[in-house]
Write an enzyme that holds these catalytic residues in place. Structure first.
Site, PDB file in Angstrom:
ATOM      1  N   ASP A   1       0.809  -1.223   0.000  1.00 24.27           N
ATOM      2  CA  ASP A   1       0.000   0.000   0.000  1.00 24.27           C
ATOM      3  C   ASP A   1       0.845   1.277   0.000  1.00 24.27           C
ATOM      4  O   ASP A   1       0.311   2.380  -0.011  1.00 24.27           O
ATOM      5  CB  ASP A   1      -0.968   0.001   1.192  1.00 24.27           C
TER       6      ASP A   1
ATOM      7  N   ASP B   1      19.048  -5.775   0.153  1.00 26.92           N
ATOM      8  CA  ASP B   1      18.417  -4.486  -0.174  1.00 26.92           C
ATOM      9  C   ASP B   1      18.330  -3.587   1.055  1.00 26.92           C
ATOM     10  O   ASP B   1      17.927  -2.431   0.948  1.00 26.92           O
ATOM     11  CB  ASP B   1      17.027  -4.708  -0.789  1.00 26.92           C
TER      12      ASP B   1
HETATM   13  P1  AMP Z   1      11.600  -4.136   3.783  1.00 28.09           P
HETATM   14  O1  AMP Z   1      11.397  -5.526   4.272  1.00 28.09           O
HETATM   15  O2  AMP Z   1      10.882  -3.082   4.582  1.00 28.09           O
HETATM   16  O3  AMP Z   1      13.028  -3.800   3.576  1.00 28.09           O
HETATM   17  O4  AMP Z   1      10.901  -4.069   2.345  1.00 28.09           O
HETATM   18  C1  AMP Z   1      11.225  -4.916   1.284  1.00 28.09           C
HETATM   19  C2  AMP Z   1      10.610  -4.385   0.021  1.00 28.09           C
HETATM   20  O5  AMP Z   1       9.198  -4.289   0.147  1.00 28.09           O
HETATM   21  C3  AMP Z   1      11.074  -3.002  -0.405  1.00 28.09           C
HETATM   22  O6  AMP Z   1      11.085  -2.969  -1.810  1.00 28.09           O
HETATM   23  C4  AMP Z   1       9.993  -2.108   0.164  1.00 28.09           C
HETATM   24  O7  AMP Z   1       9.905  -0.884  -0.525  1.00 28.09           O
HETATM   25  C5  AMP Z   1       8.753  -2.949  -0.064  1.00 28.09           C
HETATM   26  N1  AMP Z   1       7.681  -2.646   0.884  1.00 28.09           N
HETATM   27  C6  AMP Z   1       7.648  -2.935   2.204  1.00 28.09           C
HETATM   28  N2  AMP Z   1       6.485  -2.516   2.743  1.00 28.09           N
HETATM   29  C7  AMP Z   1       5.773  -1.945   1.756  1.00 28.09           C
HETATM   30  C8  AMP Z   1       4.491  -1.323   1.678  1.00 28.09           C
HETATM   31  N3  AMP Z   1       3.688  -1.208   2.738  1.00 28.09           N
HETATM   32  N4  AMP Z   1       4.097  -0.848   0.478  1.00 28.09           N
HETATM   33  C9  AMP Z   1       4.879  -0.957  -0.603  1.00 28.09           C
HETATM   34  N5  AMP Z   1       6.078  -1.534  -0.605  1.00 28.09           N
HETATM   35  C10 AMP Z   1       6.536  -2.027   0.550  1.00 28.09           C
HETATM   36 MG    MG Z   2      14.046  -2.305   2.921  1.00 21.95          MG
END
Ligand code: AMP
Ligand code: MG
Length: 515
Positions: free
Chosen positions: A135, A267
């Site tokens: 979202d 990442d």
């Molecule tokens: P993270 O685990 O927070 O490092 O996120 C991993 C990937 O998922 C990254 O590409 C983030 O931008 C994407 N992501 C995490 N949460 C959301 C969200 N609520 N909406 C869109 N993308 C998300």
């Molecule tokens: Mg991240």
């Protein structure tokens, strides 16, 4: 997860220009990013404004006025900003995950500051082409954790992205339960991740990969040019080496304060060696090398004791990504080998500093003997599951106490022996320690230790208290915590409760990836 098309909001009149923007990242070209606008949120409110950071960057107070509240909420655009989302890929939990990208962090640009150009991102400002069904939002709970932990890390002297301000909105966001939205404005010289390099490398696009590496070296890591002399003039080997060294230093610092990141996917690894992407992180309470802070990490891949090895694994991924540029297999492996000497050295120094045993120039034999001392203490701490932060702080205080006595007594160590069941074992260790230190040195050591072993860290239960109050509309606890955590080595009389052991309910807190 929603699959609604991206909104294309039109933003109202922007606040007057107060920042001096440049956008060097955009020069890389549109294969690296997508221009877009943040998605507006309803009824934004300031939840926190970091006036210390604002002053340190030399940015004007006007940035925190009501007009800019709308800009930090994503409801208006700052004049001169150039909002976009960047594309990256990465390995998640050991598996190649393919394309990821800024799914909810919107890059506003690069603004001149007293500390050089700083990029600003709005995390949670709406969907992007990389949201993959997400979202694009962040909940208030996780945003408060990111805001506070960024500043806590900075207070501890650990490299990190910073948090400039936090905006809350009543707009509902669905996670396990219905929560509300918030947006953190975070700041860093660069938000580049290992994953940005993996992305172009995985596509076999060596030209774009080289452009990215050259951009990074020119604008963010110019020291690679000098470092290339160690690598037969190979600047890309030097780039890997620079990142490797910064990462080794960062991991040593994390381990030394008991910080668990929780999601060390490639990442989430900064090319500048910054702590980035605060999710299910935790400052350990009871010391346990196997501690897993991320409730979703069933295998314990990112357990505290594994973090240094995971960082090496991640560096290996970065090395593979850079391989077409380095173009020398043996040299690439040789650069990576460096971590195996550097990390133990940084870790050794960090732990010796916690014991008040400083001196970067100490001979190898002394370092080895000191490391045995450290290991024996850590084993004892693990066996006792002693509270990590409290133990080191009490040890520091006990050293100060003992330094004032003419003869050392067992009772003089009570601040720290009171924390364990097996007192004879700890007393035996303390005897070895004082022999190594030399009694006359204890006074200076104790003072040094009080500046090395923090009194305050962002324990989960402290963050939780601030979150619960904020969810009820009161943001004051965020500021209270920020004030303690920005100078975590100070005593802060009257705030002893914040340095206490966690309450029983803290053990029930489950921190997952959901944010
Ligand atoms: P993270 O685990 O927070 O490092 O996120 C991993 C990937 O998922 C990254 O590409 C983030 O931008 C994407 N992501 C995490 N949460 C959301 C969200 N609520 N909406 C869109 N993308 C998300
Ligand atoms: Mg991240």
């Amino acid at each position: 997860m929603s699959s609604a098309p991206l909104e294309t909001p039109t933003h109202p009149a922007s606040p007057l220009p107060v920042l001096d923007w440049t956008h060097r990242l955009t020069q890389l070209g549109p294969r690296f990013w997508t221009s877009l606008q943040p998605t507006p949120v309803a009824a934004p409110r300031w939840a926190a404004r970091n006036t210390d950071l604002l002053a340190a960057l030399g940015w004007p107070d006007a940035l925190f006025d009501d007009e800019h509240l709308q800009a930090f909420a994503g409801n208006a655009l700052m004049v001169g900003s150039h909002p976009l989302a960047t594309v990256y890929s990465g390995h998640q939990f050991g598996q190649w995950a393919g394309q990821l990208g800024d799914g909810r962090a919107i890059w506003l640009g690069e603004a001149a500051s007293a500390q050089g150009p700083q990029e600003i991102q709005l995390k949670g400002a709406g969907r992007t082409p990389y949201s993959r069904g997400g979202d694009g939002r962040a909940v208030l709970r996780s945003s408060i954790r990111e805001y506070l932990c960024s500043e806590a890390m900075h207070g501890l002297g650990i490299a990190t992205t910073r948090a400039l301000c936090l905006v809350a909105s009543p707009e509902p966001v669905r996670r396990e339960t219905l929560e509300t939205a918030a947006i953190v404005a975070r700041v860093a010289p660069s938000f580049l991740r290992f994953g940005h390099f993996e992305h172009f490398s995985s596509q076999g696009d060596t030209d774009k990969l080289r452009a990215l590496a050259d951009h990074t070296i020119a604008h963010h890591l110019p020291e690679c040019l000098e470092r290339a002399e160690r690598w037969q003039g190979n600047v890309y080997a030097a780039l890997l080496d620079e990142v490797q060294e910064r990462t080794a230093q960062l991991l040593a610092q994390w381990q030394a304060v008991g910080f668990c990141h929780g999601v060390m996917n490639t990442d989430n690894m900064s090319l500048l060696g910054l702590t980035i992407d605060y999710g299910p992180f935790q400052f350990m309470d009871a010391f346990d090398p196997g501690h897993i802070c991320n409730h979703s990490d069933h295998q314990g891949r990112y357990a505290y004791g594994r973090q240094p090895n995971v960082a090496y694994w991640n560096l290996y991924c970065l090395a593979q990504a850079l391989a077409p540029l380095i173009d020398d297999h043996d040299m690439t492996l040789q650069v990576l080998e460096g971590y195996k000497t550097l990390f133990p050295r940084f870790m050794g120094d960090a732990m010796r500093a916690k014991l008040g045993l400083t001196g970067d120039l100490a001979p190898e034999s002394e370092r080895e003997a000191d490391w045995t001392l450290v290991e024996d203490l850590m084993q004892l701490m693990a066996a006792e599951k002693v509270d990590f932060t409290l133990f080191w702080r009490q040890l520091s205080q006990a050293v100060v106490q003992q330094s004032k006595a003419t003869t050392l007594t067992d009772a003089g160590w009570s601040a720290v022996t009171d924390l364990v069941l097996d007192r004879p074992r700890l007393l035996a260790w303390l005897a070895r320690y004082t022999t190594r230190a030399g009694q006359p040195n204890l006074s200076a050591m104790g003072q040094h230790m009080l500046q090395t072993n923090p009194k305050f860290v962002l324990r989960n239960h402290l963050a939780e208290m601030a979150i619960r109050q904020a969810q009820a509309g009161d943001f004051s606890e965020i500021e209270t915590l920020h004030n303690l955590l920005k100078s975590p080595f100070d005593e802060h009389p009257g705030f002893e409760a914040y340095a206490d052991l966690p309450p029983d309910w803290a053990g029930q807190l489950e921190i997952s990836c959901s944010s």
